[in-house]
Design an enzyme around this catalytic site. Structure first.
Site: not given
Length: 259
Positions: A152-156
């Site tokens: 999720v962090y990478a995607g944001t």
């Protein structure tokens, strides 16, 4: 017209370094953070410029709307969308409330605050928007053993890269610049607040990161990676992106056809 910058996440780390530098350069400021006492400390330390503080939690609709209202009503010359949380953990282990907080702070907040501010900048024919992402935006292809999973962090962060690039193209010729700055590991409170000990990892200073970002604006860089010496590496990524985008066909690719 006086220079006026709005900086989110301005009470520590990268955001505070941006605010300090911009104050030194003569910008009036709107600083946003969750902690009133830290905002007050910054205001008291910078009597040489006008500083308005806004207490807002950008993980909430109310906080986002409050800052967006400022962005829409004030004649901003610079917007720095810096606020962030990490929540490094695999998706299956990420609590729903933390996933929501992360997406709100790193996707919804910069999207809606930028949307609120960009119309006025375009009408005035000047302004700049800086979105603070990170090199983890480019880490998606990394194998499992190379780094901890934090989908999720990478995607944001990847969202901020793609949005900034597309928005820059939308605003071409308007006098409004867009940049996404992608630091690696920076020496701030960011990781320690998550219980991570990064003391043994080489880290860039927040001041150097800000220097890179502001110089990148002068150079017209849309994607600014202050710790990457060879900028052609980024150019190669984006050329490959466009080549893949441009090679699509309505015909099913050969590898997907049954024998």
């Amino acid at each position: 017209m006086n220079k006026l910058a709005l900086v989110t996440g301005a009470t520590s780390g990268i955001g505070k370094a941006f605010a300090e530098r911009l104050a030194a350069d003569g910008h009036d400021l709107v600083i946003v953070g969750r902690r009133q006492e830290r905002l007050d400390e910054f205001v008291a330390a910078h009597p040489e410029v006008k500083v308005r503080s806004v207490v807002a939690d950008l993980s909430t609709d109310e906080g986002i709307d409050a800052v967006a209202a400022v962005g829409a009503s004030e004649p901003l010359t610079l917007l720095v969308n810096n606020a962030g949380v990490s929540h490094y953990m695999p998706l299956a282990e990420l609590p729903a409330d933390k996933a929501r907080e992360l997406v709100n702070v790193k996707v919804l907040a910069p999207t809606l605050i930028t949307r609120a501010a960009v119309g006025g900048m375009r009408e005035r024919g000047q302004g700049a928007i800086v979105n603070v992402a990170g090199m983890i935006a480019f880490s998606g292809p990394a194998p499992h053993e190379q780094m901890p999973r934090r989908a999720v962090y990478a995607g944001t962060l990847a969202h901020l890269v793609a949005m900034s690039q597309a928005l820059s193209a939308e605003l071409e010729g308007t006098g409004v610049q867009v940049q996404v700055v992608c630091p690696g590991v920076v020496a701030t409170e960011f990781h320690t607040r998550q219980g991570l000990d990064m003391s043994a990892v080489p880290r860039m200073s927040a001041d150097d990161l800000v220097t890179g970002s502001l110089r990148g604006l002068e150079l017209g860089e849309v994607v600014c990676a202050p710790g990457v010496e060879d900028a052609t590496l980024l150019d190669d990524i984006f050329r490959a992106d466009l080549a893949a985008f441009g090679s699509q066909s309505p015909e099913l690719a050969t590898r997907y056809r049954t024998a």
